[in-house]
Scaffold this active site. Structure first.
Site, PDB file in Angstrom:
ATOM      1  N   ASP A 174       0.807  -1.218   0.000  1.00  0.00           N
ATOM      2  CA  ASP A 174       0.000   0.000   0.000  1.00  0.00           C
ATOM      3  C   ASP A 174       0.842   1.271   0.000  1.00  0.00           C
ATOM      4  OD1 ASP A 174      -2.281  -1.655   0.216  1.00  0.00           O
ATOM      5  OD2 ASP A 174      -1.979  -1.781   2.374  1.00  0.00           O
ATOM      6  N   LYS A 218       1.949   2.003  -5.050  1.00  0.00           N
ATOM      7  CA  LYS A 218       2.544   1.450  -6.283  1.00  0.00           C
ATOM      8  C   LYS A 218       1.645   1.707  -7.488  1.00  0.00           C
ATOM      9  CE  LYS A 218       2.800  -2.596  -4.337  1.00  0.00           C
ATOM     10  NZ  LYS A 218       2.498  -2.221  -2.945  1.00  0.00           N
ATOM     11  N   GLY A 273      -4.519  -4.416  -3.776  1.00  0.00           N
ATOM     12  CA  GLY A 273      -5.499  -3.426  -4.211  1.00  0.00           C
ATOM     13  C   GLY A 273      -4.758  -2.159  -4.552  1.00  0.00           C
ATOM     14  N   HIS A 274      -4.701  -1.848  -5.844  1.00  0.00           N
ATOM     15  CA  HIS A 274      -4.045  -0.618  -6.275  1.00  0.00           C
ATOM     16  C   HIS A 274      -5.122   0.418  -6.553  1.00  0.00           C
ATOM     17  CE1 HIS A 274      -0.353  -2.713  -6.884  1.00  0.00           C
ATOM     18  NE2 HIS A 274      -0.654  -3.264  -8.035  1.00  0.00           N
ATOM     19  N   GLN A 306       1.960  -6.030  -2.892  1.00  0.00           N
ATOM     20  CA  GLN A 306       2.364  -6.054  -1.478  1.00  0.00           C
ATOM     21  C   GLN A 306       3.720  -5.356  -1.284  1.00  0.00           C
ATOM     22  OE1 GLN A 306       1.271  -9.499  -2.703  1.00  0.00           O
ATOM     23  NE2 GLN A 306      -0.732  -8.632  -2.377  1.00  0.00           N
TER      24      GLN A 306
HETATM   25  P1  GTP Z   1      -0.865  -2.855  -2.863  1.00  0.00           P
HETATM   26  O1  GTP Z   1      -0.460  -3.451  -4.158  1.00  0.00           O
HETATM   27  O2  GTP Z   1      -2.169  -3.383  -2.334  1.00  0.00           O
HETATM   28  O3  GTP Z   1       0.204  -2.939  -1.822  1.00  0.00           O
HETATM   29  O4  GTP Z   1      -1.274  -1.266  -3.055  1.00  0.00           O
HETATM   30  P2  GTP Z   1      -0.590   0.054  -3.615  1.00  0.00           P
HETATM   31  O5  GTP Z   1       0.859   0.133  -3.260  1.00  0.00           O
HETATM   32  O6  GTP Z   1      -0.917   0.226  -5.051  1.00  0.00           O
HETATM   33  O7  GTP Z   1      -1.307   1.217  -2.774  1.00  0.00           O
HETATM   34  P3  GTP Z   1      -2.853   1.495  -2.568  1.00  0.00           P
HETATM   35  O8  GTP Z   1      -3.413   1.948  -3.866  1.00  0.00           O
HETATM   36  O9  GTP Z   1      -3.522   0.381  -1.870  1.00  0.00           O
HETATM   37  O10 GTP Z   1      -2.800   2.677  -1.497  1.00  0.00           O
HETATM   38  C1  GTP Z   1      -2.239   3.913  -1.744  1.00  0.00           C
HETATM   39  C2  GTP Z   1      -3.319   5.005  -1.600  1.00  0.00           C
HETATM   40  O11 GTP Z   1      -2.697   6.276  -1.512  1.00  0.00           O
HETATM   41  C3  GTP Z   1      -4.244   5.119  -2.789  1.00  0.00           C
HETATM   42  O12 GTP Z   1      -5.526   5.491  -2.331  1.00  0.00           O
HETATM   43  C4  GTP Z   1      -3.632   6.235  -3.650  1.00  0.00           C
HETATM   44  O13 GTP Z   1      -4.573   6.930  -4.443  1.00  0.00           O
HETATM   45  C5  GTP Z   1      -3.092   7.140  -2.587  1.00  0.00           C
HETATM   46  N1  GTP Z   1      -1.866   7.884  -2.928  1.00  0.00           N
HETATM   47  C6  GTP Z   1      -0.825   7.493  -3.695  1.00  0.00           C
HETATM   48  N2  GTP Z   1       0.154   8.433  -3.666  1.00  0.00           N
HETATM   49  C7  GTP Z   1      -0.293   9.433  -2.868  1.00  0.00           C
HETATM   50  C8  GTP Z   1       0.278  10.660  -2.400  1.00  0.00           C
HETATM   51  O14 GTP Z   1       1.400  11.039  -2.716  1.00  0.00           O
HETATM   52  N3  GTP Z   1      -0.476  11.406  -1.537  1.00  0.00           N
HETATM   53  C9  GTP Z   1      -1.726  11.038  -1.132  1.00  0.00           C
HETATM   54  N4  GTP Z   1      -2.371  11.823  -0.291  1.00  0.00           N
HETATM   55  N5  GTP Z   1      -2.287   9.880  -1.541  1.00  0.00           N
HETATM   56  C10 GTP Z   1      -1.580   9.090  -2.383  1.00  0.00           C
HETATM   57  P1  IMP Z   2      -2.852 -12.889   2.446  1.00  0.00           P
HETATM   58  O1  IMP Z   2      -1.950 -12.385   1.370  1.00  0.00           O
HETATM   59  O2  IMP Z   2      -4.303 -12.640   2.172  1.00  0.00           O
HETATM   60  O3  IMP Z   2      -2.591 -14.330   2.800  1.00  0.00           O
HETATM   61  O4  IMP Z   2      -2.552 -12.050   3.780  1.00  0.00           O
HETATM   62  C1  IMP Z   2      -1.339 -12.178   4.498  1.00  0.00           C
HETATM   63  C2  IMP Z   2      -0.907 -10.846   5.093  1.00  0.00           C
HETATM   64  O5  IMP Z   2      -0.521  -9.962   4.043  1.00  0.00           O
HETATM   65  C3  IMP Z   2      -2.000 -10.120   5.874  1.00  0.00           C
HETATM   66  O6  IMP Z   2      -1.389  -9.413   6.933  1.00  0.00           O
HETATM   67  C4  IMP Z   2      -2.554  -9.117   4.874  1.00  0.00           C
HETATM   68  O7  IMP Z   2      -3.123  -8.007   5.497  1.00  0.00           O
HETATM   69  C5  IMP Z   2      -1.277  -8.744   4.123  1.00  0.00           C
HETATM   70  N1  IMP Z   2      -1.539  -8.310   2.755  1.00  0.00           N
HETATM   71  C6  IMP Z   2      -1.840  -9.085   1.686  1.00  0.00           C
HETATM   72  N2  IMP Z   2      -2.002  -8.335   0.584  1.00  0.00           N
HETATM   73  C7  IMP Z   2      -1.784  -7.053   0.958  1.00  0.00           C
HETATM   74  C8  IMP Z   2      -1.770  -5.809   0.243  1.00  0.00           C
HETATM   75  O8  IMP Z   2      -1.989  -5.722  -0.958  1.00  0.00           O
HETATM   76  N3  IMP Z   2      -1.458  -4.701   0.962  1.00  0.00           N
HETATM   77  C9  IMP Z   2      -1.183  -4.768   2.301  1.00  0.00           C
HETATM   78  N4  IMP Z   2      -1.185  -5.898   3.014  1.00  0.00           N
HETATM   79  C10 IMP Z   2      -1.481  -7.033   2.340  1.00  0.00           C
HETATM   80 MG    MG Z   3      -3.040  -1.721  -1.697  1.00  0.00          MG
END
Ligand code: GTP
Ligand code: IMP
Ligand code: MG
Length: 463
Positions: free
Chosen positions: A42, A45, A69-70, A250
């Site tokens: 999170d 990315k 979840g991106h 992740q």
């Molecule tokens: P995973 O693959 O699940 O680990 O997720 P991720 O790394 O893609 O990140 P994710 O989208 O779950 O969470 C990031 C959140 O922050 C999203 O809601 C983005 O829109 C937001 N975001 C990204 N960059 C910035 C930033 O610089 N500032 C702010 N305020 N929000 C941001």
């Molecule tokens: P699983 O991948 O569903 O087996 O979860 C294992 C661990 O990884 C748990 O702590 C989840 O919250 C964490 N996890 C899995 N996917 C994500 C992600 O996309 N973002 C943040 N944490 C994650």
């Molecule tokens: Mg995410």
């Protein structure tokens, strides 16, 4: 960088007193870049991949499943993606590699949603991609319920799908495109799964008689034309000097080997795994980009030394919108942990870092950065290997002055408040590894594409 590429432009940057040459490909290019999360996932990315995707021809996801979840925000519109690579919105060739575990139902829904928005997807799924079957989700839930020390999984069946891959008992994408193949597979592996579910007190009919199986087959048949050989496609693209961006899900400390076992996901989240999972040789890699937040978050259980359970943690959560994209769970928030950060640079060999969410720290004064741990009375500067020991680590902080100015509209690095620049540069120093020559190449100040500051003027020309 592939020598002889004529259309690559490059620029140089001098950080930490070391001259670094960063090659950036313009439009059609010839780079293989791997991008991963540097913390617990999170990190943002999705936004960074979407931004970089413009410079690549192929975007490929190499591990994980719909636990990821991106969130990508384009023109004020929010797209939540779990499986479709983040370059979707730009119309690039998108691939799902064989190291991914795939829930066809989730993928199909995502395709439908994106296509209903007018986004035409050029998507290929490797024939060997493991399928998350309904019984994997059932087993995930049953096992988690039975655990005394819970992991806090996303309940998407991820772990059990990977168990079956390693146990050589998986259903693959190719099996879903042929009802006879699937039936034969389920007859072979079904009884053991039924027993495992019954032993945990669940309903064993989910294995061979779930209505979802028919639905999976329908989706499999619809996806048949999209089944691909991802390794071959990537190697062909690279040999034709087309750029490939490998997208991780992740983050480093959720890696099944190098993370905080057992509080991890079940895949290899660090950069090296991209080559193994995609079937591309390590010599092909040009860049490794790490996405790292200006503070730290974690969702699920497991140690996080700088966690803030007080008002400051809530403030970061609310301002940063730190709620899971997949599960909606509140994310645990804490100060930037440079001890974990340094390990992440080692684990991934990052050549460049994108620092996200700097705007969330606006108004906090002083800011704290964890520069070491106290472990049972001893000061250490690198995380211990054992998860139990990491859980006992008390952070040692240094403080830096904050800033109050709104930075979300700033486009040039030099226009950031001086304290914000000092913060970025301090993190850069703490994360620097000489052999890698890494730097913070981009700073994100908001969720939108345009809310990104590049540290070098020439970089503006490409993204
Ligand atoms: P995973 O693959 O699940 O680990 O997720 P991720 O790394 O893609 O990140 P994710 O989208 O779950 O969470 C990031 C959140 O922050 C999203 O809601 C983005 O829109 C937001 N975001 C990204 N960059 C910035 C930033 O610089 N500032 C702010 N305020 N929000 C941001
Ligand atoms: P699983 O991948 O569903 O087996 O979860 C294992 C661990 O990884 C748990 O702590 C989840 O919250 C964490 N996890 C899995 N996917 C994500 C992600 O996309 N973002 C943040 N944490 C994650
Ligand atoms: Mg995410």
């Amino acid at each position: 960088m592939h020598p002889g590429s004529s259309d690559a432009l490059f620029w140089t940057a001098a950080f930490n007193g070391i001259k670094i040459v960063i090659y950036v490909a313009a439009n059609s290019n010839c780079m293989f870049t791997i991008l991963t999360g540097a913390q617990f996932g999170d990190e943002g990315k999705g936004k960074v991949i979407d931004l970089l995707a413009e410079n690549y021809d192929v975007i490929v996801r190499f591990q994980g499943g719909d636990n990821a979840g991106h969130t990508v925000v384009v023109g004020g519109k929010k797209y939540k993606l779990h499986l479709v690579p983040s370059g979707a919105i730009l119309g690039r060739r998108l691939l799902i590699g064989p190291g991914v575990v795939l829930n066809p139902h989730v993928l199909w829904d995502e395709i439908q949603v994106l296509e209903s928005e007018g986004i035409k997807l050029d998507l290929g799924i490797d024939a060997k991609t493991s399928i998350i079957m309904p019984y994997h989700i059932e087993l995930d839930a049953l096992r988690e319920q039975a655990r005394t020390h819970k992991i806090g999984t996303t309940n998407r069946g991820i772990g059990f799908a990977y168990v079956d891959k390693v146990a050589r008992e998986e259903v693959q994408m190719a099996d879903l495109t042929d009802p006879d193949l699937l039936e034969a597979k389920l007859d072979e592996i079904g009884p053991a799964k039924e027993k495992a579910i019954a032993d945990l007190g669940g309903d064993p009919t989910v294995v061979r008689h779930s209505p979802l199986i028919d639905e999976y087959l329908q989706i499999g048949l619809r996806l048949k034309e999209r089944v691909a050989d991802v390794s071959r496609e990537i190697n062909t693209a690279l040999s034709e000097e087309r750029g490939v961006l490998a997208e991780g899900a992740q983050g480093a400390f959720l890696d099944v080997i190098h993370g905080t076992q057992k509080y991890v996901t079940s895949s290899f989240t660090t950069a090296g795994s991209a080559c193994a999972n995609l079937g591309v040789g390590p010599v092909m890699v040009d860049n490794v980009v790490g996405v790292i937040k200006a503070y730290i978050t974690r969702v699920g259980e497991g140690p996080m030394p700088t966690e803030l359970t007080d008002e400051m943690g809530s403030r970061m959560r609310e301002k940063g919108g730190e709620y899971g994209t997949t599960t909606g769970r509140p994310r645990r928030c804490g100060w930037f942990d440079a001890v974990l950060g340094l390990k992440s640079v080692y684990l991934n060999g990052y050549t460049e870092l994108a620092l996200t969410k700097l705007d969330v720290l606006t108004g906090i004064d002083p800011l704290k950065i964890c520069i070491g741990y106290d472990l049972d009375g001893e000061s250490i500067g690198y995380p211990p290997e054992s998860t139990g020991m990491l859980a006992r680590c008390e952070p040692i902080y240094e403080e830096m002055p904050g800033w109050t100015e709104d930075i979300t509209e700033i486009k040039e690095y030099d226009d950031l408040p001086q304290n914000a620049r000092a913060y970025v540069e301090r993190l850069e120093d703490l994360l620097y590894v000489e052999q890698v020559g890494n730097s913070i190449a981009a700073v994100s100040v908001g969720p939108g594409r345009e809310q990104t500051i590049f540290r070098d003027e020439a970089a503006d020309q490409k993204i």
